[in-house]
Write a protein that holds these residues in place. Sequence first.
Motif, PDB file in Angstrom:
ATOM      1  N   VAL A  26     -11.582   7.075  -1.638  1.00  0.00           N
ATOM      2  CA  VAL A  26     -10.773   6.008  -2.288  1.00  0.00           C
ATOM      3  C   VAL A  26     -10.303   6.488  -3.706  1.00  0.00           C
ATOM      4  CG1 VAL A  26     -10.940   3.839  -3.584  1.00  0.00           C
ATOM      5  CG2 VAL A  26     -11.975   4.100  -1.258  1.00  0.00           C
ATOM      6  N   GLN A  27     -10.849   7.183  -4.232  1.00  0.00           N
ATOM      7  CA  GLN A  27     -10.441   8.116  -5.495  1.00  0.00           C
ATOM      8  C   GLN A  27      -9.377   8.903  -5.221  1.00  0.00           C
ATOM      9  OE1 GLN A  27     -14.237   9.495  -6.957  1.00  0.00           O
ATOM     10  NE2 GLN A  27     -14.837   7.456  -7.912  1.00  0.00           N
ATOM     11  N   THR A  28      -9.546   9.523  -4.119  1.00  0.00           N
ATOM     12  CA  THR A  28      -8.379  10.890  -3.711  1.00  0.00           C
ATOM     13  C   THR A  28      -7.098   9.835  -3.477  1.00  0.00           C
ATOM     14  OG1 THR A  28     -10.254  11.971  -3.086  1.00  0.00           O
ATOM     15  CG2 THR A  28      -7.804  12.490  -2.061  1.00  0.00           C
ATOM     16  N   GLU A  32      -3.569  10.309  -5.252  1.00  0.00           N
ATOM     17  CA  GLU A  32      -2.444  10.715  -4.264  1.00  0.00           C
ATOM     18  C   GLU A  32      -1.115   9.660  -4.441  1.00  0.00           C
ATOM     19  OE1 GLU A  32      -1.124  11.255   0.406  1.00  0.00           O
ATOM     20  OE2 GLU A  32      -3.265  11.130  -0.279  1.00  0.00           O
ATOM     21  N   ALA A  33      -1.459   8.527  -4.732  1.00  0.00           N
ATOM     22  CA  ALA A  33      -0.539   7.274  -4.870  1.00  0.00           C
ATOM     23  C   ALA A  33      -0.081   7.549  -6.249  1.00  0.00           C
ATOM     24  CB  ALA A  33      -1.229   6.046  -4.749  1.00  0.00           C
ATOM     25  N   LEU A  60      -1.037  -3.505  -2.844  1.00  0.00           N
ATOM     26  CA  LEU A  60      -1.417  -3.751  -1.703  1.00  0.00           C
ATOM     27  C   LEU A  60      -1.424  -2.605  -0.699  1.00  0.00           C
ATOM     28  CD1 LEU A  60       0.276  -7.561  -1.228  1.00  0.00           C
ATOM     29  CD2 LEU A  60      -2.196  -6.954  -1.545  1.00  0.00           C
ATOM     30  N   VAL A  61      -0.392  -1.899  -0.708  1.00  0.00           N
ATOM     31  CA  VAL A  61      -0.486  -0.747   0.181  1.00  0.00           C
ATOM     32  C   VAL A  61      -1.586   0.393  -0.052  1.00  0.00           C
ATOM     33  CG1 VAL A  61       0.953   1.240   1.152  1.00  0.00           C
ATOM     34  CG2 VAL A  61       2.085  -1.053   0.841  1.00  0.00           C
ATOM     35  N   VAL A  62      -1.731   0.703  -1.482  1.00  0.00           N
ATOM     36  CA  VAL A  62      -2.670   1.533  -2.048  1.00  0.00           C
ATOM     37  C   VAL A  62      -4.205   1.051  -1.476  1.00  0.00           C
ATOM     38  CG1 VAL A  62      -4.015   2.526  -3.872  1.00  0.00           C
ATOM     39  CG2 VAL A  62      -1.382   2.494  -3.770  1.00  0.00           C
ATOM     40  N   ALA A  63      -4.329  -0.214  -1.636  1.00  0.00           N
ATOM     41  CA  ALA A  63      -5.662  -0.946  -1.374  1.00  0.00           C
ATOM     42  C   ALA A  63      -5.954  -0.933   0.183  1.00  0.00           C
ATOM     43  CB  ALA A  63      -5.780  -2.429  -1.815  1.00  0.00           C
ATOM     44  N   GLY A  64      -4.987  -0.983   0.906  1.00  0.00           N
ATOM     45  CA  GLY A  64      -4.861  -1.114   2.431  1.00  0.00           C
ATOM     46  C   GLY A  64      -5.502   0.293   3.017  1.00  0.00           C
ATOM     47  N   VAL A  65      -4.291   1.419   2.473  1.00  0.00           N
ATOM     48  CA  VAL A  65      -4.927   2.830   2.915  1.00  0.00           C
ATOM     49  C   VAL A  65      -6.097   3.611   2.267  1.00  0.00           C
ATOM     50  CG1 VAL A  65      -3.947   5.111   2.741  1.00  0.00           C
ATOM     51  CG2 VAL A  65      -2.133   3.177   2.994  1.00  0.00           C
ATOM     52  N   ALA A 103       5.599   6.177   2.499  1.00  0.00           N
ATOM     53  CA  ALA A 103       5.375   4.583   2.646  1.00  0.00           C
ATOM     54  C   ALA A 103       5.306   4.071   1.382  1.00  0.00           C
ATOM     55  CB  ALA A 103       4.034   4.330   3.289  1.00  0.00           C
ATOM     56  N   LEU A 104       4.944   4.659   0.231  1.00  0.00           N
ATOM     57  CA  LEU A 104       4.740   4.196  -0.946  1.00  0.00           C
ATOM     58  C   LEU A 104       6.312   4.132  -1.683  1.00  0.00           C
ATOM     59  CD1 LEU A 104       1.680   5.992  -2.589  1.00  0.00           C
ATOM     60  CD2 LEU A 104       2.116   3.627  -2.365  1.00  0.00           C
ATOM     61  N   ARG A 105       7.041   5.189  -1.272  1.00  0.00           N
ATOM     62  CA  ARG A 105       8.234   5.072  -2.085  1.00  0.00           C
ATOM     63  C   ARG A 105       9.317   4.214  -1.315  1.00  0.00           C
ATOM     64  NH1 ARG A 105       7.299  10.711  -2.810  1.00  0.00           N
ATOM     65  NH2 ARG A 105       7.341  11.223  -0.532  1.00  0.00           N
ATOM     66  N   LEU A 106       8.953   3.915   0.033  1.00  0.00           N
ATOM     67  CA  LEU A 106       9.804   2.936   0.689  1.00  0.00           C
ATOM     68  C   LEU A 106       9.505   1.363   0.356  1.00  0.00           C
ATOM     69  CD1 LEU A 106      11.834   2.377   3.107  1.00  0.00           C
ATOM     70  CD2 LEU A 106       9.979   2.707   4.690  1.00  0.00           C
ATOM     71  N   VAL A 107       8.085   1.097   0.058  1.00  0.00           N
ATOM     72  CA  VAL A 107       7.728   0.056  -0.297  1.00  0.00           C
ATOM     73  C   VAL A 107       7.981  -0.402  -1.652  1.00  0.00           C
ATOM     74  CG1 VAL A 107       5.432   0.280  -1.202  1.00  0.00           C
ATOM     75  CG2 VAL A 107       5.832  -1.877   0.191  1.00  0.00           C
ATOM     76  N   ALA A 108       8.266   0.580  -2.623  1.00  0.00           N
ATOM     77  CA  ALA A 108       8.714   0.422  -3.898  1.00  0.00           C
ATOM     78  C   ALA A 108      10.053   0.102  -3.804  1.00  0.00           C
ATOM     79  CB  ALA A 108       8.648   1.560  -4.575  1.00  0.00           C
ATOM     80  N   LYS A 109      10.967   0.735  -2.942  1.00  0.00           N
ATOM     81  CA  LYS A 109      12.342   0.471  -3.000  1.00  0.00           C
ATOM     82  C   LYS A 109      12.416  -1.010  -2.428  1.00  0.00           C
ATOM     83  CE  LYS A 109      16.695   1.547  -2.690  1.00  0.00           C
ATOM     84  NZ  LYS A 109      17.551   1.830  -3.939  1.00  0.00           N
ATOM     85  N   ARG A 110      11.473  -1.290  -1.460  1.00  0.00           N
ATOM     86  CA  ARG A 110      11.534  -2.576  -0.758  1.00  0.00           C
ATOM     87  C   ARG A 110      11.474  -3.819  -1.961  1.00  0.00           C
ATOM     88  NH1 ARG A 110       7.688  -6.642   1.321  1.00  0.00           N
ATOM     89  NH2 ARG A 110       8.053  -6.919   3.477  1.00  0.00           N
TER      90      ARG A 110
END
Length: 310
Positions: A26-28, A32-33, A60-65, A103-110
């Motif tokens: 989780v910490q890693t 990474e995010a 939400l994406v960070v918590a899910g992954v 995915a993070l970059r795409l969701v931030a753009k979204r």
Amino acid sequence: MLACLFPGQGAQSAGFLHRLPPHPVVQTTIAEASDALSFDVLTIDTPGALRSSVAVQVGLVVAGVATARRIAAAGFDIALASGLSVGAYAAAVTAGAIAFADALRLVAKRAELMERAYPSGYGLSAIDGLTEHEVERLADAEAAEAGLRIYVANVNAPRQIVVTGSDAALDAFNTRALAAGAHRAKRLDVSVPSHCELLADASEELLAYAADIPLQAPRAVYVGNRTARPLRTAEAIRDDLATNMRYTVRWFDALTVIIELGATVLVEAPPGQVLTSIAQTAYPDVTALSACATPDERLIPLLERRLGSR
């Protein structure tokens, strides 16, 4: 067979990233995010920060992954993944269709596109106790009589429908729905008109942005939002991720497909419990667990008992 479910915007609460289990994976994932986005993601779950859709959706994406990786690190095979709305991004990472950083970059753009299109004055309401057909009939009446347009955003369960529109339209529709027999009509903690044609232009812009992001065929089964069917190619998943803001989320249909494909244990990633509740009500013979309501030291042994040896 294990499936991971990922909630959408509205599930967030202050401090939800800080309540993730203190496990090394989780910490890693959090580190990474933070590296991918060039800021400390642990700063985005404060009450003030969560007024931004960007903070909410990224968080939400960070918590899910992080949750899916924790489960995988314990030796469990995640065979199916699906997420409601922005939760689809965590599902796509978990299924192996897209890299976490991408995915993070795409969701931030979204989220940026959604906020830019409608910075204020819009949102979502949850309507309990009416069917999709009944909600649509009331929405047509609202448009004809008051000139206020409401759209069906999510079909979470046969009688749990989420609608979207302007603040004025939602307030009027909530009153109309309660008068028509709804058990509950409540505004959600979402400030944009998700999953309707109001976001058509933003969706097209995100689709163009996503064209250069690498995706691949998923390793695990990925069940999409728009069609509520397994998507097996990179291009199908790219389209699902980039356009789901524009179309109704068929969550209950997706859940039914997950069960039909053989899932016997469902784990909902933090910070949500709504998807767990829907599954427990609709499919009581299937084990549905909320990771935010089940501490890590209990969740892993529970999965071992339900799924057998790892």
